[in-house]
Design a protein around this motif. Sequence first.
Motif, PDB file in Angstrom:
ATOM      1  N   LEU A 119      49.490  35.685  39.138  1.00  0.00           N
ATOM      2  CA  LEU A 119      48.790  34.428  38.925  1.00  0.00           C
ATOM      3  C   LEU A 119      47.302  34.658  38.655  1.00  0.00           C
ATOM      4  O   LEU A 119      46.696  33.960  37.835  1.00  0.00           O
ATOM      5  N   THR A 120      46.703  35.622  39.344  1.00  0.00           N
ATOM      6  CA  THR A 120      45.280  35.894  39.122  1.00  0.00           C
ATOM      7  C   THR A 120      45.018  36.398  37.703  1.00  0.00           C
ATOM      8  O   THR A 120      44.012  36.046  37.082  1.00  0.00           O
ATOM      9  N   VAL A 121      45.928  37.233  37.186  1.00  0.00           N
ATOM     10  CA  VAL A 121      45.789  37.718  35.806  1.00  0.00           C
ATOM     11  C   VAL A 121      45.935  36.561  34.831  1.00  0.00           C
ATOM     12  O   VAL A 121      45.193  36.445  33.844  1.00  0.00           O
ATOM     13  N   PHE A 122      46.886  35.681  35.099  1.00  0.00           N
ATOM     14  CA  PHE A 122      47.134  34.537  34.231  1.00  0.00           C
ATOM     15  C   PHE A 122      45.903  33.637  34.107  1.00  0.00           C
ATOM     16  O   PHE A 122      45.422  33.353  33.006  1.00  0.00           O
ATOM     17  N   ILE A 123      45.357  33.212  35.232  1.00  0.00           N
ATOM     18  CA  ILE A 123      44.218  32.293  35.189  1.00  0.00           C
ATOM     19  C   ILE A 123      42.945  33.022  34.774  1.00  0.00           C
ATOM     20  O   ILE A 123      42.122  32.494  34.021  1.00  0.00           O
ATOM     21  N   ALA A 125      44.251  34.023  47.111  1.00  0.00           N
ATOM     22  CA  ALA A 125      43.503  34.346  48.323  1.00  0.00           C
ATOM     23  C   ALA A 125      42.005  34.287  48.072  1.00  0.00           C
ATOM     24  O   ALA A 125      41.517  34.670  47.004  1.00  0.00           O
ATOM     25  N   ARG A 126      41.269  33.809  49.078  1.00  0.00           N
ATOM     26  CA  ARG A 126      39.813  33.838  49.005  1.00  0.00           C
ATOM     27  C   ARG A 126      39.328  35.281  49.103  1.00  0.00           C
ATOM     28  O   ARG A 126      39.986  36.119  49.716  1.00  0.00           O
ATOM     29  N   PRO A 127      38.182  35.579  48.511  1.00  0.00           N
ATOM     30  CA  PRO A 127      37.637  36.927  48.673  1.00  0.00           C
ATOM     31  C   PRO A 127      37.426  37.258  50.139  1.00  0.00           C
ATOM     32  O   PRO A 127      36.907  36.449  50.903  1.00  0.00           O
TER      33      PRO A 127
END
Length: 424
Positions: free
Chosen positions: A281-285, A397-399
């Motif tokens: 999901l992080t790569v997608f957004i 997840a938050r940093p």
Amino acid sequence: MFGSLGIYNYRLYASGQIISLVGVWMQRVAQDWLVLELTNGSPVALGIAASLQFLPVLLFSMWGGVLADRLDKRKLLLWLESALGVCALALGLLDVTGVVQLWHVLVLCFLLGCFSAVETPVRQSFVVEMVGRESLTNAVAINSMMFNLARIIGPAIAGVTIVAIGTGWVFLANAISFVGVVLGIWLMRTSELLRSDPLPREKGQLLSGLRYVRGRPDLLTVMLLVLFIATFGMNFYMTLAIMARNVFGGDADAYGLLSTLIAVGTFAGAAWAARRKTPRLTVFIGSGIVFGLLEAISGLMPTMLLTGLMMIPVGIAMMTFNTTANATIQLAVEPEMRGRVMGIYMLVFLGGNPVGGPLMGWLGEINGRAPIVVGGAVSMLVSITAWIILVRRGDIARPRPRFRKQKQHEDPPASPAELQPSDR
């Protein structure tokens, strides 16, 4: 990287598809250029033609997904690919005989859109029947590589051919190219297809697909972001034509060059995607944010050469976004829902063009650079918004702090080397 090509049926499919896709991209360039020639360079007319081609997606793509779940996908594809070839043949004959008018092009754009609206979800959901679930991600990436390899070759050939002998022969070449994909599907070993049981004809199957997606927040997130970025940021079939002709004063070969350069980037992005096993999901957004930023910057470049060079990283980010979205959808759904979900996915991916096309055309009338700059800005802003929402929901997840916080009563460590990373 090319593991799916070891499967006989998929190898036949890919061999025919690459030939047909080259022809399709040749036609896209020729069609856009023909509309501009018939209207003395009107961006609005180009936007209307695009809208008519994509409007049927709003009407028929979800029904195409229902048909994919009900019928034999292979047989259905044989008829649909043949119909697409007939549309290209009709436009080519009208053009080479010198009788083509704008309304001919608009009518054929609509017919082409009708067949494509049904064909796309059927073709997308047929991939898993050829390769199985284990090889699906790899096959989706290879499909993207073929699509973008054709996107490199097709516009380059079309640009030279249009200048040399005109647009009509490009349409005829595309009609011939459909023979390859039809033949490949025809020669498949049907006994080796991994078919799911077809659904019996029942009422409410389309609505059940919509309810299924509505009840899946993960699918909704992907589809909503795809809707906005595809509608406003991925109108390159139109924005590059406007930039080439109205901003830089180029000819059809200039448009072909810009289209080829963005395809170089998308091909590279697809090749990278073929190495990934699971979508994130992080790569997608994140790729949506980068895509929007790079697109906006490319629209501000002072020369066509710099604009073209910027198209390469734009293409990489765009293909990372598209491939991750497609793989996420395909792997997340149940087999009996795949056709309908892919129909909905294609609706959001292509269905915004009837709105985005005329809007971008209107912006192009005001300023030739505006469509690509505004499209990039919108893509970046909606991606950032989606990121913030998902972080607040806990889907991303938050940093995390890198080091533990020291309590006030503790003595400071003797040296930075003694600091321990947080295990939270």
